[in-house]
Design a protein around this motif. Structure first.
Motif, short mmCIF file in Angstrom:
data_model
loop_
_atom_site.label_atom_id
_atom_site.label_comp_id
_atom_site.label_asym_id
_atom_site.label_seq_id
_atom_site.Cartn_x
_atom_site.Cartn_y
_atom_site.Cartn_z
N ASP A 161 0.81 -1.22 0.00
CA ASP A 161 0.00 0.00 0.00
C ASP A 161 0.84 1.27 0.00
O ASP A 161 0.41 2.31 -0.52
CB ASP A 161 -0.98 0.00 1.18
N ASP A 193 -10.22 -11.51 0.09
CA ASP A 193 -9.81 -10.55 1.12
C ASP A 193 -9.36 -11.27 2.39
O ASP A 193 -10.16 -11.57 3.28
CB ASP A 193 -10.95 -9.59 1.44
N THR A 200 -7.56 -9.91 4.61
CA THR A 200 -7.50 -8.99 5.75
C THR A 200 -8.67 -9.22 6.69
O THR A 200 -8.72 -8.66 7.78
CB THR A 200 -7.49 -7.51 5.30
N ARG A 254 -5.84 -9.87 -1.17
CA ARG A 254 -5.43 -8.75 -0.32
C ARG A 254 -5.14 -9.31 1.06
O ARG A 254 -5.92 -10.11 1.58
CB ARG A 254 -6.54 -7.70 -0.25
N TYR A 255 -4.03 -8.88 1.68
CA TYR A 255 -3.65 -9.48 2.96
C TYR A 255 -2.88 -8.48 3.81
O TYR A 255 -2.41 -7.45 3.32
CB TYR A 255 -2.83 -10.76 2.73
N HIS A 256 -2.75 -8.80 5.09
CA HIS A 256 -1.99 -7.97 6.01
C HIS A 256 -0.50 -8.08 5.73
O HIS A 256 0.01 -9.18 5.49
CB HIS A 256 -2.23 -8.41 7.46
N THR A 281 -1.05 -2.98 4.37
CA THR A 281 -1.72 -3.93 3.50
C THR A 281 -0.89 -4.25 2.28
O THR A 281 -0.20 -3.37 1.74
CB THR A 281 -3.09 -3.36 3.05
N TRP A 312 -0.92 -6.87 -1.51
CA TRP A 312 -1.69 -7.68 -2.45
C TRP A 312 -0.74 -8.67 -3.11
O TRP A 312 0.41 -8.36 -3.38
CB TRP A 312 -2.32 -6.82 -3.56
#
Length: 230
Positions: free
Chosen positions: A105, A149, A151, A184-186, A194, A196
């Motif tokens: 991000d 997702d 997250t 999408r992930y932490h 974040t 991707w």
């Protein structure tokens, strides 16, 4: 174990994310010289007759269908390279048999992720006391429509284990096999941010160089410095 179908699917936003690549790897000009797959195939056949280094430059084309390559966009080579030059050692969501385009991000998140992996890699090189590594910062415009997702999962979930990729490899393989756009992930190396992992480059709109950065190694990465704009 996380199953793909239990993860929410993103409706999709137009986003800009960031990536670092080692400056010793130049862009693959052939991807940027054509507008579509038909032109690429024709030019590739011609150049293959006269350029013995072409295979090394382009990588393993069999790992990505030509229909998934976003020909005609700025920086097509940057978007495609992770899928034709695959690290056999793997990554968080790949076991080394397929490529993933990892994005972050912010540029600081991208630096944190790369810094961690550079530390791990160079710590295993005997006799390396000092070195300077230069990276290209890339800004990537894309849409995350259709991404799962992750997250929605806590950072304590096994797919986020700092050094054990068993569960994340399993999830990434299922995403790839089922034809999902990505995840999408932490960020594990920059908690609160974040990332991707795109399983295909087809949603990428552009990839442009933003700046150069250097990492200084002296037993570990001791500093990261921005060198210049693009």
């Amino acid at each position: 174990m996380v199953t793909v179908n239990t993860l929410p699917v993103l409706a999709g936003d137009d986003l800009q994310a960031h990536r670092l690549v080692n400056s010793k790897f130049p862009p693959i000009d052939l991807f940027d010289d054509v507008a579509d797959a038909a032109q690429f195939q024709a030019l590739h056949q011609i150049q293959a007759l006269t350029n013995p280094r072409l295979q090394n430059e382009i990588g393993r084309l069999e790992l990505i269908p030509l229909r998934e390559i976003p020909f005609g966009i700025p920086g097509c080579s940057y978007a495609t390279a992770p899928f034709t030059h695959v690290n056999p050692a793997g990554s968080r969501f790949s076991n080394g048999t397929f490529g993933v385009l990892y994005l972050a991000d912010t540029i600081d998140t991208a630096i944190a992720e790369v810094r961690h992996h550079q530390n791990r890699y160079w710590a295993g090189v005997e006799g390396l006391s000092y070195e300077r590594f230069v990276f290209r910062g890339l800004a990537c415009a894309f849409t995350d429509a259709g991404n799962q997702d992750a997250t929605a999962l806590a950072l304590s979930d096994p797919i986020y284990a700092p050094n054990d990729y068993t569960q994340s490899h399993a999830l990434g393989s299922r995403l790839k096999q089922q034809g999902h756009a990505g995840l999408r992930y932490h960020s594990v190396r920059s908690p609160g941010n974040t990332c991707w992992g795109l399983m295909t480059p087809r949603a990428v709109r552009s990839v442009v160089q933003s700046a150069h950065y250097e990492m200084i190694w002296s037993g570990q990465i001791t500093s990261v410095n921005r060198l210049s704009n693009a």
